[in-house]
Design an enzyme around this catalytic site. Structure first.
Site, mmCIF file in Angstrom:
data_model
loop_
_atom_site.group_PDB
_atom_site.id
_atom_site.type_symbol
_atom_site.label_atom_id
_atom_site.label_comp_id
_atom_site.label_asym_id
_atom_site.label_seq_id
_atom_site.Cartn_x
_atom_site.Cartn_y
_atom_site.Cartn_z
ATOM 1 N N GLU A 50 36.292 47.131 52.310
ATOM 2 C CA GLU A 50 37.115 46.354 51.391
ATOM 3 C C GLU A 50 38.565 46.377 51.852
ATOM 4 O O GLU A 50 39.301 47.322 51.542
ATOM 5 C CB GLU A 50 37.029 46.947 49.976
ATOM 6 C CG GLU A 50 35.634 46.920 49.383
ATOM 7 C CD GLU A 50 35.665 46.814 47.865
ATOM 8 O OE1 GLU A 50 34.896 46.016 47.332
ATOM 9 O OE2 GLU A 50 36.469 47.505 47.223
ATOM 10 N N GLY A 71 41.072 41.205 44.709
ATOM 11 C CA GLY A 71 41.671 40.594 43.526
ATOM 12 C C GLY A 71 42.811 39.632 43.840
ATOM 13 O O GLY A 71 43.548 39.215 42.947
ATOM 14 N N GLU A 83 41.365 51.129 44.510
ATOM 15 C CA GLU A 83 42.161 51.263 43.279
ATOM 16 C C GLU A 83 42.253 52.730 42.860
ATOM 17 O O GLU A 83 43.267 53.172 42.327
ATOM 18 C CB GLU A 83 41.547 50.396 42.163
ATOM 19 C CG GLU A 83 41.835 48.919 42.413
ATOM 20 C CD GLU A 83 40.778 47.971 41.880
ATOM 21 O OE1 GLU A 83 39.946 48.369 41.055
ATOM 22 O OE2 GLU A 83 40.786 46.800 42.324
ATOM 23 N N SER A 141 37.456 39.530 47.104
ATOM 24 C CA SER A 141 37.442 38.104 46.761
ATOM 25 C C SER A 141 36.193 37.385 47.265
ATOM 26 O O SER A 141 36.254 36.210 47.615
ATOM 27 C CB SER A 141 38.720 37.408 47.262
ATOM 28 O OG SER A 141 39.859 38.013 46.692
ATOM 29 N N GLY A 176 33.930 42.109 42.766
ATOM 30 C CA GLY A 176 34.694 42.420 41.559
ATOM 31 C C GLY A 176 34.649 41.244 40.597
ATOM 32 O O GLY A 176 33.668 41.048 39.875
ATOM 33 N N GLY A 177 35.700 40.446 40.607
ATOM 34 C CA GLY A 177 35.859 39.341 39.650
ATOM 35 C C GLY A 177 34.623 38.471 39.466
ATOM 36 O O GLY A 177 34.218 38.184 38.328
ATOM 37 N N ASN A 219 31.038 45.259 40.935
ATOM 38 C CA ASN A 219 31.916 46.318 40.446
ATOM 39 C C ASN A 219 32.696 45.712 39.288
ATOM 40 O O ASN A 219 33.612 44.930 39.502
ATOM 41 C CB ASN A 219 32.866 46.771 41.574
ATOM 42 C CG ASN A 219 33.915 47.750 41.072
ATOM 43 O OD1 ASN A 219 33.832 48.232 39.940
ATOM 44 N ND2 ASN A 219 34.910 48.035 41.899
ATOM 45 N N TRP A 220 32.279 46.081 38.088
ATOM 46 C CA TRP A 220 32.900 45.467 36.909
ATOM 47 C C TRP A 220 34.314 45.986 36.670
ATOM 48 O O TRP A 220 35.041 45.438 35.843
ATOM 49 C CB TRP A 220 32.057 45.752 35.669
ATOM 50 C CG TRP A 220 30.720 45.074 35.638
ATOM 51 C CD1 TRP A 220 30.141 44.304 36.628
ATOM 52 C CD2 TRP A 220 29.788 45.086 34.549
ATOM 53 N NE1 TRP A 220 28.918 43.853 36.223
ATOM 54 C CE2 TRP A 220 28.667 44.318 34.948
ATOM 55 C CE3 TRP A 220 29.785 45.668 33.288
ATOM 56 C CZ2 TRP A 220 27.564 44.128 34.114
ATOM 57 C CZ3 TRP A 220 28.689 45.488 32.457
ATOM 58 C CH2 TRP A 220 27.589 44.720 32.866
ATOM 59 N N LYS A 221 34.693 47.072 37.333
ATOM 60 C CA LYS A 221 36.005 47.716 37.099
ATOM 61 C C LYS A 221 36.134 48.006 35.590
ATOM 62 O O LYS A 221 35.135 48.318 34.959
ATOM 63 C CB LYS A 221 37.120 46.845 37.658
ATOM 64 C CG LYS A 221 36.830 46.481 39.135
ATOM 65 C CD LYS A 221 37.976 45.892 39.882
ATOM 66 C CE LYS A 221 37.545 45.598 41.320
ATOM 67 N NZ LYS A 221 38.628 45.075 42.160
ATOM 68 N N HIS A 231 36.999 53.907 45.863
ATOM 69 C CA HIS A 231 37.522 52.533 45.775
ATOM 70 C C HIS A 231 39.040 52.552 45.976
ATOM 71 O O HIS A 231 39.712 53.497 45.542
ATOM 72 C CB HIS A 231 37.167 51.927 44.415
ATOM 73 C CG HIS A 231 37.439 50.461 44.361
ATOM 74 N ND1 HIS A 231 38.695 49.956 44.133
ATOM 75 C CD2 HIS A 231 36.632 49.396 44.561
ATOM 76 C CE1 HIS A 231 38.648 48.630 44.174
ATOM 77 N NE2 HIS A 231 37.401 48.274 44.441
HETATM 78 P P1 13P Z 1 37.392 41.193 43.842
HETATM 79 O O1 13P Z 1 36.034 40.647 44.196
HETATM 80 O O2 13P Z 1 37.811 40.915 42.444
HETATM 81 O O3 13P Z 1 38.413 40.836 44.874
HETATM 82 O O4 13P Z 1 37.230 42.794 43.914
HETATM 83 C C1 13P Z 1 36.633 43.359 45.010
HETATM 84 C C2 13P Z 1 36.415 44.796 44.739
HETATM 85 O O5 13P Z 1 37.348 45.558 44.643
HETATM 86 C C3 13P Z 1 35.030 45.249 44.567
HETATM 87 O O6 13P Z 1 34.958 46.627 44.545
#
Ligand code: 13P
Length: 251
Positions: A166, A172, A96, A212, A233-234, A9-11, A94
């Site tokens: 999640e 994050g 967020e 994470s 994500g990251g 998930n590149w956000k 998600h």
């Molecule tokens: P991180 O891997 O950056 O913690 O993000 C997880 C995430 O929200 C994937 O959708």
């Protein structure tokens, strides 16, 4: 029995040209992977991403959609628009989006139904807040989110849905759930799906862990029986890290 699914998930990261070069760099690193590999990219990157991923094993997903088919919804994107670009997956609900864009269990349900109707495969995110874990209501929160998300979804459709567990406190933050916590929560989700559709359907649903996940902890998390993959994500923004996670899925 279930194929592992590793999704990035590149956000809100990478321009269309960055997406193009990143996917060209990633493709040889994940070629021949034993798991399904997905990159969920920003809307503006989708065309470039679909093109760059052609003739590779990387599938492309979006990070959101609107539940209406069309109409006066300025700034929104419909399921048909995504399908028309060659997009196969879409992240729905998600944390967020729940946190910053007022998404609720009800809008998540509407979005899942819109995605399924258009032939998109939903990746549905659920997870508890830190305060909810501290209050020992994680299982209740997950069951509420799952029950409302799957309302009106047939057993046949349910089989094709990917659920991402999640925990909001792990996103994050660098704080990963332990593999036991991840396995337990994914198990709660699976038994909730079993209560709705029966065990056979629940055993088909892919349940990912997200929060994470990285090149170091992926193997341990993915070794758990109820953890069928990762939503990353990251660590999905660096081809070397992401490809290590993809490789860990084969172990
Ligand atoms: P991180 O891997 O950056 O913690 O993000 C997880 C995430 O929200 C994937 O959708």
């Amino acid at each position: 029995m279930r194929k592992t699914v590793i999704a990035g998930n590149w956000k809100m990261n990478k321009t269309a040209s960055e997406a193009d070069s990143f996917l060209k760099e990633l493709a040889p690193l994940v070629k021949g992977a034993k798991c399904t590999v997905i990159a969920c990219v920003p809307f503006t990157d989708l065309t470039a991403a679909v093109k760059a991923a052609k003739r590779t094993n990387i599938k492309i997903g979006a990070q959101n959609l609107h539940f209406e088919k069309s109409g006066a919804f300025t700034g929104e994107i419909s399921a048909d628009m995504l399908v028309n670009l060659g997009v196969e997956y879409v992240i729905i609900g998600h944390s967020e989006r729940r946190q910053y864009f007022n998404e609720t269990d009800e809008t998540v349900n509407l979005k899942i139904k819109a995605a399924l109707a258009a032939g998109l495969k939903p990746i549905v995110c659920v997870g508890e807040l830190l305060s909810e874990r501290e209050d020992d209501i994680t299982a209740e929160v997950l069951r509420r989110q799952i029950k409302i998300a799957f309302k009106g979804v047939s057993a046949d459709e349910a089989k094709g849905i990917i659920v991402a567990y999640e925990p909001v406190w792990a996103i994050g933050t660098g704080k990963t759930a332990t593999s036991e916590q991840a396995d337990e929560a994914c198990g709660v989700i699976r038994s909730c799906i079993a209560s709705l559709y029966g065990k056979a359907v629940a055993n088909k649903v892919v349940i990912q862990y997200g929060g994470s996940m990285n090149a170091k902890n992926a193997e341990e998390l993915l070794s758990k029986p109820n953890v069928d993959g990762g939503l990353i994500g990251g660590a999905s923004l660096k081809s070397a890290d992401f490809s290590i996670i993809v490789a860990a899925a084969a172990k």
